[in-house]
Design a protein around this motif. Sequence first.
Motif, PDB file in Angstrom:
ATOM      1  N   ARG A  14       0.833  -1.197   0.000  1.00  0.00           N
ATOM      2  CA  ARG A  14       0.000   0.000   0.000  1.00  0.00           C
ATOM      3  C   ARG A  14       0.870   1.250   0.000  1.00  0.00           C
ATOM      4  NH1 ARG A  14      -2.990  -1.499   5.382  1.00  0.00           N
ATOM      5  NH2 ARG A  14      -3.407   0.745   5.400  1.00  0.00           N
ATOM      6  N   ALA A  15       0.290   2.355  -0.450  1.00  0.00           N
ATOM      7  CA  ALA A  15       0.979   3.636  -0.331  1.00  0.00           C
ATOM      8  C   ALA A  15       1.114   3.963   1.151  1.00  0.00           C
ATOM      9  CB  ALA A  15       0.199   4.730  -1.040  1.00  0.00           C
ATOM     10  N   ALA A  16       2.266   4.502   1.529  1.00  0.00           N
ATOM     11  CA  ALA A  16       2.522   4.884   2.919  1.00  0.00           C
ATOM     12  C   ALA A  16       3.259   6.217   2.918  1.00  0.00           C
ATOM     13  CB  ALA A  16       3.344   3.816   3.632  1.00  0.00           C
ATOM     14  N   ASP A  17       2.696   7.197   3.632  1.00  0.00           N
ATOM     15  CA  ASP A  17       3.229   8.557   3.566  1.00  0.00           C
ATOM     16  C   ASP A  17       3.397   9.192   4.933  1.00  0.00           C
ATOM     17  OD1 ASP A  17       3.142   9.645   0.569  1.00  0.00           O
ATOM     18  OD2 ASP A  17       1.360   8.391   0.861  1.00  0.00           O
ATOM     19  N   LEU A  18       4.544   9.823   5.122  1.00  0.00           N
ATOM     20  CA  LEU A  18       4.777  10.727   6.239  1.00  0.00           C
ATOM     21  C   LEU A  18       4.950  12.118   5.644  1.00  0.00           C
ATOM     22  CD1 LEU A  18       5.470  11.475   9.183  1.00  0.00           C
ATOM     23  CD2 LEU A  18       7.857  10.883   8.657  1.00  0.00           C
ATOM     24  N   VAL A  19       4.049  13.032   6.010  1.00  0.00           N
ATOM     25  CA  VAL A  19       4.099  14.394   5.486  1.00  0.00           C
ATOM     26  C   VAL A  19       4.322  15.352   6.657  1.00  0.00           C
ATOM     27  CG1 VAL A  19       2.878  16.194   4.212  1.00  0.00           C
ATOM     28  CG2 VAL A  19       2.515  13.784   3.618  1.00  0.00           C
ATOM     29  N   ASN A  20       5.421  16.094   6.603  1.00  0.00           N
ATOM     30  CA  ASN A  20       5.747  17.058   7.648  1.00  0.00           C
ATOM     31  C   ASN A  20       5.540  18.480   7.132  1.00  0.00           C
ATOM     32  OD1 ASN A  20       6.570  15.049   9.496  1.00  0.00           O
ATOM     33  ND2 ASN A  20       8.618  14.989   8.609  1.00  0.00           N
ATOM     34  N   ILE A  21       4.802  19.278   7.899  1.00  0.00           N
ATOM     35  CA  ILE A  21       4.590  20.676   7.523  1.00  0.00           C
ATOM     36  C   ILE A  21       5.659  21.521   8.206  1.00  0.00           C
ATOM     37  CG2 ILE A  21       2.984  22.594   7.426  1.00  0.00           C
ATOM     38  CD1 ILE A  21       2.057  20.137   5.867  1.00  0.00           C
ATOM     39  N   SER A  22       6.639  21.940   7.434  1.00  0.00           N
ATOM     40  CA  SER A  22       7.718  22.778   7.942  1.00  0.00           C
ATOM     41  C   SER A  22       7.395  24.232   7.608  1.00  0.00           C
ATOM     42  CB  SER A  22       9.053  22.317   7.329  1.00  0.00           C
ATOM     43  OG  SER A  22      10.131  23.084   7.814  1.00  0.00           O
ATOM     44  N   SER A  23       8.347  24.997   7.147  1.00  0.00           N
ATOM     45  CA  SER A  23       8.126  26.408   6.830  1.00  0.00           C
ATOM     46  C   SER A  23       9.266  26.897   5.952  1.00  0.00           C
ATOM     47  CB  SER A  23       8.078  27.247   8.107  1.00  0.00           C
ATOM     48  OG  SER A  23       8.168  28.635   7.815  1.00  0.00           O
ATOM     49  N   VAL A  24       8.973  27.880   5.109  1.00  0.00           N
ATOM     50  CA  VAL A  24      10.038  28.509   4.338  1.00  0.00           C
ATOM     51  C   VAL A  24      11.057  29.144   5.273  1.00  0.00           C
ATOM     52  CG1 VAL A  24       8.864  30.732   4.104  1.00  0.00           C
ATOM     53  CG2 VAL A  24      10.486  29.999   2.347  1.00  0.00           C
ATOM     54  N   GLY A  25      10.638  29.405   6.528  1.00  0.00           N
ATOM     55  CA  GLY A  25      11.563  29.932   7.529  1.00  0.00           C
ATOM     56  C   GLY A  25      12.675  28.976   7.883  1.00  0.00           C
ATOM     57  N   ALA A  26      12.598  27.731   7.401  1.00  0.00           N
ATOM     58  CA  ALA A  26      13.677  26.769   7.633  1.00  0.00           C
ATOM     59  C   ALA A  26      14.965  27.181   6.943  1.00  0.00           C
ATOM     60  CB  ALA A  26      13.254  25.380   7.150  1.00  0.00           C
ATOM     61  N   HIS A  27      14.850  27.939   5.868  1.00  0.00           N
ATOM     62  CA  HIS A  27      16.071  28.326   5.150  1.00  0.00           C
ATOM     63  C   HIS A  27      16.076  29.779   4.688  1.00  0.00           C
ATOM     64  CE1 HIS A  27      13.721  27.846   1.426  1.00  0.00           C
ATOM     65  NE2 HIS A  27      13.283  26.728   1.947  1.00  0.00           N
ATOM     66  N   VAL A  28      15.073  30.547   5.080  1.00  0.00           N
ATOM     67  CA  VAL A  28      15.050  31.991   4.817  1.00  0.00           C
ATOM     68  C   VAL A  28      15.022  32.705   6.165  1.00  0.00           C
ATOM     69  CG1 VAL A  28      13.803  33.913   3.785  1.00  0.00           C
ATOM     70  CG2 VAL A  28      13.828  31.680   2.630  1.00  0.00           C
ATOM     71  N   ALA A  29      16.027  33.514   6.429  1.00  0.00           N
ATOM     72  CA  ALA A  29      16.143  34.150   7.740  1.00  0.00           C
ATOM     73  C   ALA A  29      15.247  35.379   7.841  1.00  0.00           C
ATOM     74  CB  ALA A  29      17.589  34.549   7.996  1.00  0.00           C
ATOM     75  N   PHE A  30      14.482  35.445   8.939  1.00  0.00           N
ATOM     76  CA  PHE A  30      13.654  36.609   9.245  1.00  0.00           C
ATOM     77  C   PHE A  30      14.077  37.138  10.613  1.00  0.00           C
ATOM     78  CE2 PHE A  30      11.046  33.920   6.507  1.00  0.00           C
ATOM     79  CZ  PHE A  30      10.580  34.829   5.564  1.00  0.00           C
TER      80      PHE A  30
END
Length: 261
Positions: free
Chosen positions: A147-163
Amino acid sequence: MPYEGSYQGAYESLAGRTAVVTGAASGIGEAVAVLLAAQGARVALLARRGERLDALAGKIRADGGQALAVVADVTDDASVEAAAARVHEAYGTVDLVVNSAGVMLPNPVGAGRIDEWQRMLDTNVTGVLRVIRAFTGDLVDAAARGRAADLVNISSVGAHVAFPNYAVYGATKAALTYLSQSLRTEFGPRDVRVTNIEPGLTETELKSHIDNAELAGQLEGMFAELGGLASEEIADVVAYVASRPRRVNLRQVVVLPTRQV
């Protein structure tokens, strides 16, 4: 801004899947749960606010979907373990996990807000790990059964763009982005897909958590200037990546309003 998209019937392969969505009481998590259920998935709704979860589950059922409201705090080991047991009892093996629970508490590092730092680390990093620990066996088992098996993590563009003033929040999201990348080396060979989604400005409750009036005003100004995505638009991306053929892993997706660079 109102959401005008319509994706009913676009993701038929989601029908019959069993999903866990954290942070389901509002924002992206709520929108993901609604869309997955509309496409025929059984959805376990995990969050701390029981009344909100019950209302959402009732709405999904009224629309013909299947939903289970499970009060859970991802910062607490026992709470996550109890939630996983309840999901397993009701639905059996889970084949789609969406980590959407998160907090954003910006302040200058010099303010020394250890309380905020700890809360973001506990929720955005360790909380995700707790949920992954609870359902890794399910994902691996589902994949082993073809079967299809998925782990989806909601991160942020802030992971690599500094604010400015978002250093700790960005660090937690950078950790999540790296975690997703690293987990693919463990899960990919076992046919479990790992997708990291990095939204830009998105209309959610996160901005209401900010206790710094100046920073809250700056964020509102960015929304006014650039426009924010609707949570449903991020949910559409989640549904898209999870509905691809099981040999296809969209490993990382950055989603921005067109005016945000």
